[in-house]
Design a protein around this motif. Structure first.
Motif, PDB file in Angstrom:
ATOM      1  N   GLU A  90       1.146  -1.602  -0.023  1.00  0.00           N
ATOM      2  CA  GLU A  90       0.116   0.088   0.073  1.00  0.00           C
ATOM      3  C   GLU A  90       1.234   1.108  -0.386  1.00  0.00           C
ATOM      4  OE1 GLU A  90      -3.066   0.215  -0.349  1.00  0.00           O
ATOM      5  OE2 GLU A  90      -3.537  -2.570  -0.668  1.00  0.00           O
ATOM      6  N   ILE A  91       1.933   1.396   0.780  1.00  0.00           N
ATOM      7  CA  ILE A  91       2.919   2.465   0.807  1.00  0.00           C
ATOM      8  C   ILE A  91       4.138   1.982   0.861  1.00  0.00           C
ATOM      9  CG2 ILE A  91       3.614   4.337   1.834  1.00  0.00           C
ATOM     10  CD1 ILE A  91       1.132   3.957   4.081  1.00  0.00           C
ATOM     11  N   ALA A  92       4.968   2.235   0.175  1.00  0.00           N
ATOM     12  CA  ALA A  92       6.512   1.810  -0.212  1.00  0.00           C
ATOM     13  C   ALA A  92       7.034   3.053  -0.042  1.00  0.00           C
ATOM     14  CB  ALA A  92       6.285   1.278  -1.915  1.00  0.00           C
ATOM     15  N   MET A  93       8.855   2.459   0.288  1.00  0.00           N
ATOM     16  CA  MET A  93       9.238   3.992   0.449  1.00  0.00           C
ATOM     17  C   MET A  93      10.764   3.543  -0.223  1.00  0.00           C
ATOM     18  SD  MET A  93      10.155   5.724   4.230  1.00  0.00           S
ATOM     19  CE  MET A  93      11.046   6.757   4.403  1.00  0.00           C
ATOM     20  N   VAL A  94      10.826   4.962  -1.045  1.00  0.00           N
ATOM     21  CA  VAL A  94      12.138   4.689  -1.687  1.00  0.00           C
ATOM     22  C   VAL A  94      13.883   5.632  -0.876  1.00  0.00           C
ATOM     23  CG1 VAL A  94      13.448   5.062  -3.978  1.00  0.00           C
ATOM     24  CG2 VAL A  94      11.083   4.596  -3.788  1.00  0.00           C
ATOM     25  N   PHE A  95      14.339   5.081  -0.371  1.00  0.00           N
ATOM     26  CA  PHE A  95      15.554   5.642   0.513  1.00  0.00           C
ATOM     27  C   PHE A  95      16.771   6.159  -0.129  1.00  0.00           C
ATOM     28  CE2 PHE A  95      13.435   2.396   3.117  1.00  0.00           C
ATOM     29  CZ  PHE A  95      13.397   2.750   4.186  1.00  0.00           C
ATOM     30  N   GLN A  96      17.515   7.531   0.020  1.00  0.00           N
ATOM     31  CA  GLN A  96      18.371   8.286  -0.373  1.00  0.00           C
ATOM     32  C   GLN A  96      19.362   7.263  -1.100  1.00  0.00           C
ATOM     33  OE1 GLN A  96      19.615  11.120   2.507  1.00  0.00           O
ATOM     34  NE2 GLN A  96      21.978  11.087   0.633  1.00  0.00           N
ATOM     35  N   ASP A  97      20.265   6.412  -0.422  1.00  0.00           N
ATOM     36  CA  ASP A  97      21.606   5.446  -0.898  1.00  0.00           C
ATOM     37  C   ASP A  97      20.502   3.939  -1.182  1.00  0.00           C
ATOM     38  OD1 ASP A  97      23.312   4.243  -2.040  1.00  0.00           O
ATOM     39  OD2 ASP A  97      24.391   4.278   0.353  1.00  0.00           O
ATOM     40  N   PRO A  98      20.129   4.079  -2.858  1.00  0.00           N
ATOM     41  CA  PRO A  98      19.698   2.490  -3.361  1.00  0.00           C
ATOM     42  C   PRO A  98      21.005   1.559  -2.587  1.00  0.00           C
ATOM     43  CG  PRO A  98      20.659   3.598  -4.970  1.00  0.00           C
ATOM     44  CD  PRO A  98      20.469   4.715  -3.969  1.00  0.00           C
ATOM     45  N   TYR A  99      22.015   1.427  -2.558  1.00  0.00           N
ATOM     46  CA  TYR A  99      22.628   0.156  -2.456  1.00  0.00           C
ATOM     47  C   TYR A  99      23.007   0.050  -1.112  1.00  0.00           C
ATOM     48  CZ  TYR A  99      27.997  -1.520  -3.647  1.00  0.00           C
ATOM     49  OH  TYR A  99      27.898  -3.442  -3.814  1.00  0.00           O
ATOM     50  N   MET A 106      23.083 -10.936  -3.401  1.00  0.00           N
ATOM     51  CA  MET A 106      21.554 -11.156  -4.455  1.00  0.00           C
ATOM     52  C   MET A 106      21.502 -10.161  -6.233  1.00  0.00           C
ATOM     53  SD  MET A 106      18.931 -11.254  -1.387  1.00  0.00           S
ATOM     54  CE  MET A 106      17.961 -10.939  -2.294  1.00  0.00           C
ATOM     55  N   ARG A 107      20.764 -11.295  -6.679  1.00  0.00           N
ATOM     56  CA  ARG A 107      21.093 -10.357  -8.465  1.00  0.00           C
ATOM     57  C   ARG A 107      19.524  -9.900  -8.080  1.00  0.00           C
ATOM     58  NH1 ARG A 107      21.082 -15.221 -12.440  1.00  0.00           N
ATOM     59  NH2 ARG A 107      19.640 -16.224 -10.327  1.00  0.00           N
ATOM     60  N   ILE A 108      19.294  -8.718  -9.232  1.00  0.00           N
ATOM     61  CA  ILE A 108      18.556  -7.593  -9.099  1.00  0.00           C
ATOM     62  C   ILE A 108      16.830  -8.987  -9.735  1.00  0.00           C
ATOM     63  CG2 ILE A 108      17.734  -6.508  -9.875  1.00  0.00           C
ATOM     64  CD1 ILE A 108      19.567  -4.988  -8.803  1.00  0.00           C
ATOM     65  N   ILE A 109      17.197  -9.633  -9.870  1.00  0.00           N
ATOM     66  CA  ILE A 109      15.577 -10.535 -10.000  1.00  0.00           C
ATOM     67  C   ILE A 109      15.798 -11.052  -8.737  1.00  0.00           C
ATOM     68  CG2 ILE A 109      17.154 -12.409 -10.928  1.00  0.00           C
ATOM     69  CD1 ILE A 109      13.486 -12.066 -11.227  1.00  0.00           C
ATOM     70  N   ASP A 110      16.627 -11.866  -8.096  1.00  0.00           N
ATOM     71  CA  ASP A 110      16.221 -12.170  -6.389  1.00  0.00           C
ATOM     72  C   ASP A 110      15.382 -11.449  -5.307  1.00  0.00           C
ATOM     73  OD1 ASP A 110      17.328 -14.382  -7.620  1.00  0.00           O
ATOM     74  OD2 ASP A 110      19.579 -13.821  -6.507  1.00  0.00           O
ATOM     75  N   HIS A 111      15.927  -9.846  -5.485  1.00  0.00           N
ATOM     76  CA  HIS A 111      15.050  -9.119  -4.745  1.00  0.00           C
ATOM     77  C   HIS A 111      13.498  -8.872  -5.454  1.00  0.00           C
ATOM     78  CE1 HIS A 111      19.862  -7.491  -4.384  1.00  0.00           C
ATOM     79  NE2 HIS A 111      18.521  -6.772  -3.557  1.00  0.00           N
ATOM     80  N   GLN A 152      27.409  -3.973  -9.876  1.00  0.00           N
ATOM     81  CA  GLN A 152      27.644  -4.233 -11.057  1.00  0.00           C
ATOM     82  C   GLN A 152      27.070  -2.858 -11.909  1.00  0.00           C
ATOM     83  OE1 GLN A 152      26.545  -8.534 -11.741  1.00  0.00           O
ATOM     84  NE2 GLN A 152      28.428  -8.283 -13.288  1.00  0.00           N
ATOM     85  N   MET A 153      26.429  -2.376 -11.711  1.00  0.00           N
ATOM     86  CA  MET A 153      25.187  -1.214 -11.975  1.00  0.00           C
ATOM     87  C   MET A 153      25.408   0.058 -11.394  1.00  0.00           C
ATOM     88  SD  MET A 153      21.607  -3.411 -11.157  1.00  0.00           S
ATOM     89  CE  MET A 153      20.799  -2.235 -12.264  1.00  0.00           C
ATOM     90  N   SER A 154      25.347   1.096 -12.424  1.00  0.00           N
ATOM     91  CA  SER A 154      25.768   2.937 -12.080  1.00  0.00           C
ATOM     92  C   SER A 154      24.940   3.313 -10.717  1.00  0.00           C
ATOM     93  CB  SER A 154      26.311   3.680 -13.218  1.00  0.00           C
ATOM     94  OG  SER A 154      24.316   3.828 -13.910  1.00  0.00           O
ATOM     95  N   GLY A 155      25.256   4.467 -10.525  1.00  0.00           N
ATOM     96  CA  GLY A 155      24.574   4.661  -9.235  1.00  0.00           C
ATOM     97  C   GLY A 155      22.952   5.019  -9.263  1.00  0.00           C
ATOM     98  N   GLY A 156      23.069   5.632 -11.128  1.00  0.00           N
ATOM     99  CA  GLY A 156      21.388   5.980 -11.075  1.00  0.00           C
ATOM    100  C   GLY A 156      20.330   4.844 -11.894  1.00  0.00           C
ATOM    101  N   GLN A 157      21.167   3.771 -12.292  1.00  0.00           N
ATOM    102  CA  GLN A 157      20.755   2.511 -12.590  1.00  0.00           C
ATOM    103  C   GLN A 157      20.544   1.422 -11.161  1.00  0.00           C
ATOM    104  OE1 GLN A 157      23.592   0.283 -14.898  1.00  0.00           O
ATOM    105  NE2 GLN A 157      22.477   0.875 -16.299  1.00  0.00           N
ATOM    106  N   ARG A 158      20.798   1.667 -10.100  1.00  0.00           N
ATOM    107  CA  ARG A 158      20.889   1.238  -9.349  1.00  0.00           C
ATOM    108  C   ARG A 158      19.526   1.818  -8.326  1.00  0.00           C
ATOM    109  NH1 ARG A 158      26.336   0.411  -7.860  1.00  0.00           N
ATOM    110  NH2 ARG A 158      26.788   2.640  -6.654  1.00  0.00           N
ATOM    111  N   GLN A 159      19.174   3.414  -7.854  1.00  0.00           N
ATOM    112  CA  GLN A 159      18.186   4.055  -8.305  1.00  0.00           C
ATOM    113  C   GLN A 159      16.842   3.745  -8.429  1.00  0.00           C
ATOM    114  OE1 GLN A 159      16.868   5.727  -5.137  1.00  0.00           O
ATOM    115  NE2 GLN A 159      17.941   6.588  -5.201  1.00  0.00           N
TER     116      GLN A 159
END
Length: 315
Positions: A90-99, A106-111, A152-159
């Protein structure tokens, strides 16, 4: 009825150096499909507000009063199991530092698989991979990145991945907490454009927490200006930016760099107050060039001035 309504929220932290007052009776409302910006300097209470809504505060934090109403339910009264159902779905939160919010082993698919499994979505691994790939592509990340690790990803891609994870269960509300702070200006602009697209594609309401008035101007319908744990001004973004009423809002706008601007940047003098013992009266008065004896002795209430809320004796 508002989708989210925060009423007189009070939060403090217990530290070795004493009790810190983080939120001192904060109230705001956010409607369906609306973007509300929360802006202020570091230490103003912005991130505490976002974390308190989802009850993600650290152990040494204490909610001392108030309500957080989401679709009419007070989240502060729910059991932890009920809150786990609301977080992400219902409510999701995205934080300042995605890393820091992505597991480095874990690979991205595992997340994505773990998220779907945790919330009982019932997808097979193949279905989860397809849905995850679809939402990644909507975020501008190639589907092949599902098989990569965060490093393996850039900061923008991680965000973008972090935003995709936040939207994976199609929540009603997304809390974006300083999500562009660690990015360069070009990627920052791309993330803001992405949030605009998210709003229209997913019909998601957004609480956009930032210290950057320029980003609020591009994205938010309304803006809440916070200083030292209190709201000092609230209104439609266009009105607040074109004719700020509170001296702190004016100071924030004067410190925003402008391309080709002829005016020099004007830093706000002094430092934010020590919240172990906030100053009496208006908390901004030690830094305000317009402060009078009344400002130093009487706390200004948050009052309606036209269609604006402002806490200043001389607004």
């Amino acid at each position: 009825m508002s989708l989210l309504e925060v009423r007189d929220l009070k939060v403090s932290y217990t530290t070795r150096r004493g009790r810190i007052e983080a939120l001192s009776g904060v109230s705001l409302a956010l409607g369906e499909g609306e973007v509300v910006g929360v802006v202020g300097e570091s230490g103003s209470g912005k991130s505490t507000l976002g974390q308190a809504i989802l009850r993600l505060l650290p152990r040494y934090a204490h909610i001392e009063g108030g309500e957080v109403l989401f679709q009419g339910r007070n989240l502060l009264e729910l059991e932890e199991d009920e809150m786990r159902e609301i977080r992400g779905r219902e409510i999701a939160m995205v934080f300042q530092d995605p890393y820091s919010s992505l597991n480095p082993v874990m690979r991205i698919i595992d997340h994505f698989s773990e998220l779907y499994e945790e919330h009982g979505a019932g997808y097979t691994r193949e279905e989860a991979a397809k849905l995850a790939g679809d939402i990644l592509e909507k975020m501008g990340v190639p589907r092949e990145k599902l098989l990569e690790y965060p490093h393996q990803m850039s900061g923008g891609q991680r965000q973008r991945v972090a935003i995709a994870l936040g939207l994976a269960l199609n929540p009603r509300l997304l809390i974006a907490d300083e999500i562009t702070t660690a990015l360069d200006a070009l990627v920052e602009a791309q993330i803001v454009d992405l949030l605009k697209e998210v709003r229209h594609t997913f019909k998601t309401s957004i609480l956009f927490i930032t210290h950057n008035m320029g980003l609020v101007a591009q994205l938010a319908d309304k803006v809440t200006v916070m200083y030292a744990g209190k709201i000092v001004e609230f209104g439609n973004t266009r009105d607040v930016i074109s004719s700020p009423l509170h001296p702190y809002t004016k100071a924030l706008l004067a410190s925003v760099p402008r391309i080709g601007g002829s005016k020099e940047l004007q830093p706000i003098p002094g430092d934010p107050p020590d919240m172990r013992s906030p100053p009496p009266g208006c908390r901004f008065h030690p830094r305000c060039p317009l402060a009078t004896e009344k400002c130093r002795s009487e706390e200004p209430p948050l009052k309606l001035k036209g269609d604006r809320l402002v806490a200043c004796h001389y607004a």
